[in-house]
Design a protein around this motif. Sequence first.
Motif, PDB file in Angstrom:
ATOM      1  N   TYR A   1      -9.089 -24.696 -14.541  1.00 13.66           N
ATOM      2  CA  TYR A   1      -8.393 -23.420 -14.628  1.00 13.66           C
ATOM      3  C   TYR A   1      -7.522 -23.139 -13.403  1.00 13.66           C
ATOM      4  O   TYR A   1      -6.870 -22.094 -13.337  1.00 13.66           O
ATOM      5  CB  TYR A   1      -9.406 -22.275 -14.792  1.00 13.66           C
ATOM      6  N   LEU A   2      -7.511 -24.030 -12.448  1.00 13.49           N
ATOM      7  CA  LEU A   2      -6.738 -23.797 -11.234  1.00 13.49           C
ATOM      8  C   LEU A   2      -5.247 -23.741 -11.555  1.00 13.49           C
ATOM      9  O   LEU A   2      -4.678 -24.700 -12.085  1.00 13.49           O
ATOM     10  CB  LEU A   2      -7.010 -24.895 -10.208  1.00 13.49           C
ATOM     11  N   ASP A   3      -4.637 -22.615 -11.226  1.00 10.04           N
ATOM     12  CA  ASP A   3      -3.238 -22.381 -11.575  1.00 10.04           C
ATOM     13  C   ASP A   3      -2.323 -22.425 -10.349  1.00 10.04           C
ATOM     14  O   ASP A   3      -1.162 -22.771 -10.453  1.00 10.04           O
ATOM     15  CB  ASP A   3      -3.120 -21.016 -12.266  1.00 10.04           C
ATOM     16  N   LYS A   4      -2.889 -22.087  -9.184  1.00 10.36           N
ATOM     17  CA  LYS A   4      -2.072 -22.032  -7.962  1.00 10.36           C
ATOM     18  C   LYS A   4      -2.801 -22.725  -6.818  1.00 10.36           C
ATOM     19  O   LYS A   4      -3.981 -22.479  -6.581  1.00 10.36           O
ATOM     20  CB  LYS A   4      -1.782 -20.572  -7.586  1.00 10.36           C
ATOM     21  N   LEU A   5      -2.080 -23.580  -6.114  1.00 11.58           N
ATOM     22  CA  LEU A   5      -2.605 -24.247  -4.930  1.00 11.58           C
ATOM     23  C   LEU A   5      -1.609 -24.064  -3.796  1.00 11.58           C
ATOM     24  O   LEU A   5      -0.433 -24.392  -3.933  1.00 11.58           O
ATOM     25  CB  LEU A   5      -2.820 -25.738  -5.189  1.00 11.58           C
TER      26      LEU A   5
ATOM     27  N   ARG B   1      -0.798 -30.951 -14.098  1.00 13.49           N
ATOM     28  CA  ARG B   1       0.124 -30.092 -14.838  1.00 13.49           C
ATOM     29  C   ARG B   1      -0.424 -28.696 -15.064  1.00 13.49           C
ATOM     30  O   ARG B   1       0.305 -27.799 -15.482  1.00 13.49           O
ATOM     31  CB  ARG B   1       0.482 -30.753 -16.176  1.00 13.49           C
ATOM     32  N   GLN B   2      -1.740 -28.484 -14.808  1.00 12.59           N
ATOM     33  CA  GLN B   2      -2.260 -27.132 -14.969  1.00 12.59           C
ATOM     34  C   GLN B   2      -1.749 -26.213 -13.865  1.00 12.59           C
ATOM     35  O   GLN B   2      -1.798 -24.993 -13.989  1.00 12.59           O
ATOM     36  CB  GLN B   2      -3.795 -27.128 -14.993  1.00 12.59           C
ATOM     37  N   LEU B   3      -1.227 -26.812 -12.771  1.00 18.18           N
ATOM     38  CA  LEU B   3      -0.701 -26.007 -11.673  1.00 18.18           C
ATOM     39  C   LEU B   3       0.660 -25.437 -12.044  1.00 18.18           C
ATOM     40  O   LEU B   3       1.592 -26.185 -12.343  1.00 18.18           O
ATOM     41  CB  LEU B   3      -0.567 -26.847 -10.401  1.00 18.18           C
TER      42      LEU B   3
ATOM     43  N   LEU C   1     -12.220 -20.992 -10.872  1.00 19.51           N
ATOM     44  CA  LEU C   1     -11.252 -20.808  -9.799  1.00 19.51           C
ATOM     45  C   LEU C   1      -9.823 -20.959 -10.323  1.00 19.51           C
ATOM     46  O   LEU C   1      -9.480 -21.956 -10.956  1.00 19.51           O
ATOM     47  CB  LEU C   1     -11.512 -21.827  -8.692  1.00 19.51           C
ATOM     48  N   GLU C   2      -8.986 -19.939 -10.055  1.00 18.02           N
ATOM     49  CA  GLU C   2      -7.601 -19.941 -10.522  1.00 18.02           C
ATOM     50  C   GLU C   2      -6.595 -20.128  -9.390  1.00 18.02           C
ATOM     51  O   GLU C   2      -5.505 -20.651  -9.608  1.00 18.02           O
ATOM     52  CB  GLU C   2      -7.295 -18.630 -11.250  1.00 18.02           C
TER      53      GLU C   2
END
Length: 301
Positions: A250-254, A282-284, A225-226
């Motif tokens: 791998y989550l980039d956007k919330l 910090r992956q976001l 999930l990205e």
Amino acid sequence: MRQSSCLRTSYEACKKVSAGSSMYQSRTLPQDLINELPEACIAEIFRHVGNPEDRQSCACVCWRRANILVPQRPDFWGPFSVHQGVHPCLHMSDVDDVKLAAAVVNICARGVITDLGLCCAPCGTVVAGVPRLTDSAIHFVSSACGNLKSVCLVDCLSLTDKAARIIASNCPALENFVMLQSSISDDGLPQVAKQCRNLKFLHIEGCLSITEASLRALMQYAKRLESLTLGSCPQIGQDAILSLLMNQPYLDKLELKGMMAGESHMNVARQSSVLHHLCLFRQLSTLILVKCSGLWDLGNA
């Protein structure tokens, strides 16, 4: 080719039913002798139907005829059919069972379709007690278009958890799933997470029956999930969201919209702590908070 009188009679009778799908059953009309024939014979008759509108009319009579038409290869129609260019998207508004079946039947290269978008009329999902768009229609379109990578359901309140399980089973390559104003619950969404292991983009908004159980399924199965958007899902709290973030590398956007409304009683220190934890991931690369009670105010302080 002109329609037979009994076919025209059946189709015109169907059009007079306001519910749109109440007549859409696997049934045999007593006065319609064509349905007494073997499927191979019916298919041969349909092969000579060159006019796309007439072909749609055939599909609009019952599920049996639609299911006979859909599996045929494009060359089955031979010189009788005029082929049109196929786009990878099938988007329909104010959709019901009949409209969807007719549209699918009229597409020759259904394997090209990767993007399905269905929008129901907000106030017309059920007419006279009969759903306009049913789980059977989702089974029909997802079986016919077997390469779907994106499914968007807007205001499809008549669909049940069975529709989500059908999508999970028939769309293993699914990457993008959107549910806006849906009745689908924890009995359906976790199956999408479990069976669609390529799921990268998930948007859930206005789904009152989705709880933290669905988020736990995402943590367990949706490892790729990205992007995640949650909006107006009152049964999902901030602790579940934080737990999800910790298990999604791998989550980039919330994006949170109108979430944690029931937790507005939190004091400023607690709200600040939640926002602090959100920012620690910090992956976001993108964090969007829209009308999230005190969190929105702290984020703009």
